[in-house]
Design a protein around this motif. Sequence first.
Motif, PDB file in Angstrom:
ATOM      1  N   PRO A   1       1.036  -1.298   0.051  1.00 55.69           N
ATOM      2  CA  PRO A   1       0.134  -0.071  -0.036  1.00 55.69           C
ATOM      3  C   PRO A   1       0.838   1.202   0.198  1.00 55.69           C
ATOM      4  N   GLY A   2       2.450   1.107   0.002  1.00 54.59           N
ATOM      5  CA  GLY A   2       3.192   2.402  -0.169  1.00 54.59           C
ATOM      6  C   GLY A   2       3.565   2.171  -1.574  1.00 54.59           C
ATOM      7  N   HIS A   3       4.455   3.347  -1.953  1.00 57.69           N
ATOM      8  CA  HIS A   3       4.935   3.645  -3.275  1.00 57.69           C
ATOM      9  C   HIS A   3       3.794   3.527  -4.273  1.00 57.69           C
ATOM     10  N   VAL A   4       2.788   4.328  -4.005  1.00 55.61           N
ATOM     11  CA  VAL A   4       1.504   4.539  -4.827  1.00 55.61           C
ATOM     12  C   VAL A   4       1.038   5.949  -5.408  1.00 55.61           C
ATOM     13  N   GLN A   5       1.990   6.683  -5.001  1.00 53.94           N
ATOM     14  CA  GLN A   5       1.737   8.186  -5.589  1.00 53.94           C
ATOM     15  C   GLN A   5       1.369   8.394  -7.038  1.00 53.94           C
ATOM     16  N   ALA A   6       1.768   7.753  -8.069  1.00 51.49           N
ATOM     17  CA  ALA A   6       1.297   7.602  -9.378  1.00 51.49           C
ATOM     18  C   ALA A   6      -0.078   7.334  -9.477  1.00 51.49           C
ATOM     19  N   ALA A   7      -0.720   6.149  -8.901  1.00 50.40           N
ATOM     20  CA  ALA A   7      -2.074   5.676  -8.699  1.00 50.40           C
ATOM     21  C   ALA A   7      -3.086   6.796  -8.112  1.00 50.40           C
ATOM     22  N   ILE A   8      -2.599   7.383  -7.023  1.00 45.86           N
ATOM     23  CA  ILE A   8      -3.132   8.403  -6.181  1.00 45.86           C
ATOM     24  C   ILE A   8      -3.465   9.744  -7.214  1.00 45.86           C
ATOM     25  N   ALA A   9      -2.197   9.891  -7.964  1.00 45.83           N
ATOM     26  CA  ALA A   9      -2.659  11.004  -9.034  1.00 45.83           C
ATOM     27  C   ALA A   9      -3.677  10.731  -9.690  1.00 45.83           C
ATOM     28  N   ALA A  10      -3.723   9.656 -10.379  1.00 47.49           N
ATOM     29  CA  ALA A  10      -4.731   9.316 -11.449  1.00 47.49           C
ATOM     30  C   ALA A  10      -6.268   9.311 -10.734  1.00 47.49           C
ATOM     31  N   TYR A  11      -6.194   8.825  -9.415  1.00 49.65           N
ATOM     32  CA  TYR A  11      -7.520   8.583  -8.787  1.00 49.65           C
ATOM     33  C   TYR A  11      -7.416   9.113  -7.337  1.00 49.65           C
ATOM     34  N   PRO A  12      -7.395  10.425  -6.925  1.00 47.41           N
ATOM     35  CA  PRO A  12      -7.165  10.949  -5.613  1.00 47.41           C
ATOM     36  C   PRO A  12      -7.992  10.034  -4.604  1.00 47.41           C
ATOM     37  N   GLU A  13      -9.056   9.472  -4.950  1.00 49.58           N
ATOM     38  CA  GLU A  13      -9.776   8.909  -3.781  1.00 49.58           C
ATOM     39  C   GLU A  13      -9.108   7.606  -3.157  1.00 49.58           C
ATOM     40  N   LEU A  14      -8.123   7.285  -3.695  1.00 49.90           N
ATOM     41  CA  LEU A  14      -7.215   6.263  -3.379  1.00 49.90           C
ATOM     42  C   LEU A  14      -6.534   6.658  -2.092  1.00 49.90           C
ATOM     43  N   GLY A  15      -6.146   7.917  -1.914  1.00 53.48           N
ATOM     44  CA  GLY A  15      -5.124   8.438  -1.060  1.00 53.48           C
ATOM     45  C   GLY A  15      -5.873   8.534   0.277  1.00 53.48           C
ATOM     46  N   VAL A  16      -4.989   8.777   1.320  1.00 56.57           N
ATOM     47  CA  VAL A  16      -5.716   8.956   2.628  1.00 56.57           C
ATOM     48  C   VAL A  16      -6.247  10.384   2.641  1.00 56.57           C
ATOM     49  N   THR A  17      -5.745  11.420   2.151  1.00 58.67           N
ATOM     50  CA  THR A  17      -6.154  13.050   2.344  1.00 58.67           C
ATOM     51  C   THR A  17      -7.251  13.148   1.599  1.00 58.67           C
ATOM     52  N   GLY A  18      -7.176  12.539   0.030  1.00 60.29           N
ATOM     53  CA  GLY A  18      -8.184  12.972  -0.837  1.00 60.29           C
ATOM     54  C   GLY A  18      -7.643  14.154  -1.769  1.00 60.29           C
ATOM     55  N   ALA A  19      -6.557  14.387  -1.565  1.00 60.40           N
ATOM     56  CA  ALA A  19      -5.828  15.654  -2.160  1.00 60.40           C
ATOM     57  C   ALA A  19      -5.496  15.178  -3.570  1.00 60.40           C
ATOM     58  N   GLN A  20      -5.647  16.100  -4.528  1.00 61.83           N
ATOM     59  CA  GLN A  20      -5.061  15.791  -5.786  1.00 61.83           C
ATOM     60  C   GLN A  20      -3.362  16.030  -5.798  1.00 61.83           C
ATOM     61  N   LEU A  21      -2.839  14.996  -5.967  1.00 69.02           N
ATOM     62  CA  LEU A  21      -1.368  15.002  -6.154  1.00 69.02           C
ATOM     63  C   LEU A  21      -0.879  14.743  -7.320  1.00 69.02           C
ATOM     64  N   PRO A  22       0.260  15.198  -7.674  1.00 67.59           N
ATOM     65  CA  PRO A  22       1.023  14.878  -8.993  1.00 67.59           C
ATOM     66  C   PRO A  22       1.785  13.466  -8.833  1.00 67.59           C
ATOM     67  N   VAL A  23       2.105  13.169 -10.074  1.00 67.56           N
ATOM     68  CA  VAL A  23       2.860  12.029  -9.956  1.00 67.56           C
ATOM     69  C   VAL A  23       4.448  12.616  -9.369  1.00 67.56           C
ATOM     70  N   TRP A  24       4.800  11.689  -8.432  1.00 69.22           N
ATOM     71  CA  TRP A  24       6.031  12.234  -7.799  1.00 69.22           C
ATOM     72  C   TRP A  24       7.371  12.362  -8.724  1.00 69.22           C
ATOM     73  N   THR A  25       8.129  13.648  -8.368  1.00 68.63           N
ATOM     74  CA  THR A  25       9.156  13.704  -9.170  1.00 68.63           C
ATOM     75  C   THR A  25      10.319  13.478  -8.433  1.00 68.63           C
ATOM     76  N   ARG A  26      10.470  13.071  -7.121  1.00 71.28           N
ATOM     77  CA  ARG A  26      11.503  12.816  -6.301  1.00 71.28           C
ATOM     78  C   ARG A  26      11.806  11.191  -6.213  1.00 71.28           C
TER      79      ARG A  26
END
Length: 553
Positions: free
Chosen positions: A254-279
């Motif tokens: 359930p970690g290393h998932v920011q690209a999925a959260i960027a596509a579907y924010p409802e998957l994240g804990v905060t519900g915030a719109q995140l970018p695909v991580w660049t770091r």
Amino acid sequence: MNTPDVPSLLPRPVHLQLGTGSVTLDAGSRILAAAGTEPAAYLLREQLAGTGLALPVLPRSTPMLAYAEPATSVALTLDPALGSEAFVLNAHDDQISIIGGDRAGLGYGGQALRQLLSPGVYRRAATRGGPWTLPSVSIADRPRFRWRGVMLDVVRHFMPKHDLLRFVDLLAVHRFNRLQLHLTDDQGWRVQIRRYPRLTEIGGWRTESQLGSGPAAHGDGRPHGGYYTQDDIREIVDYAAARGITVIPEVELPGHVQAAIAAYPELGVTGAQLPVWTRWGVNVNVLNAEDSTVQFFRNVLDEIIHLFPSEVIGIGGDECPREQWRADPRTQQLMAERGLTTESQVQSWFLAEISEHLATRGRRVLAWDEMLAGEVPADATILGWRGSAGIGAATDRGLAVVSCPDHSAYLDYRQSDGPDEPIPVSMVLTLEDVYRFDPVAPVLSPAQAALIQGGQANIWAEHMDSARVVDFYAFPRLCAMAEVLWSDETRDLPAFMDRLRHHLRRLDALGVEYRPLAGPLPWQRRPGVPGRPLTRQQRADEVTQLVAEIGVG
């Protein structure tokens, strides 16, 4: 004539006996295929294209009288009594026979035949005239381990399909039989999922990439992306299977998932719109613990299962911070409803739900050794990357293990402490270090040792932005890993180096931009790009600290 001075096989075979004289392949030579060996015969003909010989494939029953003059034949047969992946190769009196315990064994026998010829045979087209001569020889060979793997990260830097197929060919040359594709992470989603198209439409690219290592490294300002369509995946899987390689997918959770959260924010804990991580590194953003999120990944994995026939499916399970779960009222409510008392149990619950779903589909779990923090299915396979501690903990519980400790198997680590190593990351991991690796650590009991399936080299691609850079980090260290996983536990470094020097001529013919033994070539360096070099002890301490911070082990 094109012939090596002496047989120089890599990996080292179980048995090799030289005879007297030689055997010649010329314009009259042919491949004779017994029933069931036809695919291996056609592949061998393709792999011998560098001879410039036509090498027609004919049924083994073709009468010799059909030929106007005697000529060398390469006869392929199957004998299951040899065992899986084993082969026997005999070359005497103008006749070559390859007997395989199965189709994979025939393929490895074909690879041994190529190595008995001169390095020019590895070219795609002949550059010199024949005939081609090999020594009279008898070889009987079989692998030490059933799992001889490479993990390739195509997330941090995407590897286009044609480069990936070339990489598969290189693995086949070295008799690896598993390719674990790291397909999803914070920095990208690399496999088409028809039910959730935004995973690749949005999650498949990022605005830039971190250039170098460490918090001070800046971004390169260049968008990066790419993904494999489902048809691409089928092609890659089938291409690899024809060469004896099983492709294993890895979908991180359930970690290393920011690209999925960027596509579907409802998957994240905060519900915030995140970018695909660049770091690069460990990311605080993780999946929420809603039943709907688990169902989302069940649906994803159902499509993955249809694409990949491998018995095991990778689900990650590593480096999952718990800060968001700890601070989130909804997660705390769900924990209370499910009888969970620690955030570590949230991760274990999530992984258990996914593992149970895979079991209903007839598949087994492959996961990094952080999964040991909770209950693990009895038929799971653990990737032991944290050295003897993780491997010992898994085998103590009777679990199958693929040994891939970072101090021996992480090929993104720098190859020397010289100033010309590009983007020097972590501890030094030399060719000699890899060669000395034994997947069965001496501290293991016989019962534990029996659970070691084999080993795997891991190629994390944060600093590998092209296939030629992957070549530099992978080779010739993958040559050493190939011998570690195929040959017996005997180690003879000078003899290996002698054979490797000849083998590098084969890599030259294949166009592999490996790291020369004397050090990087000028264009393989990256002056001015920061790294993060560590000593072995510093890296060991870092792993210990990371484990403590994420509360596992």
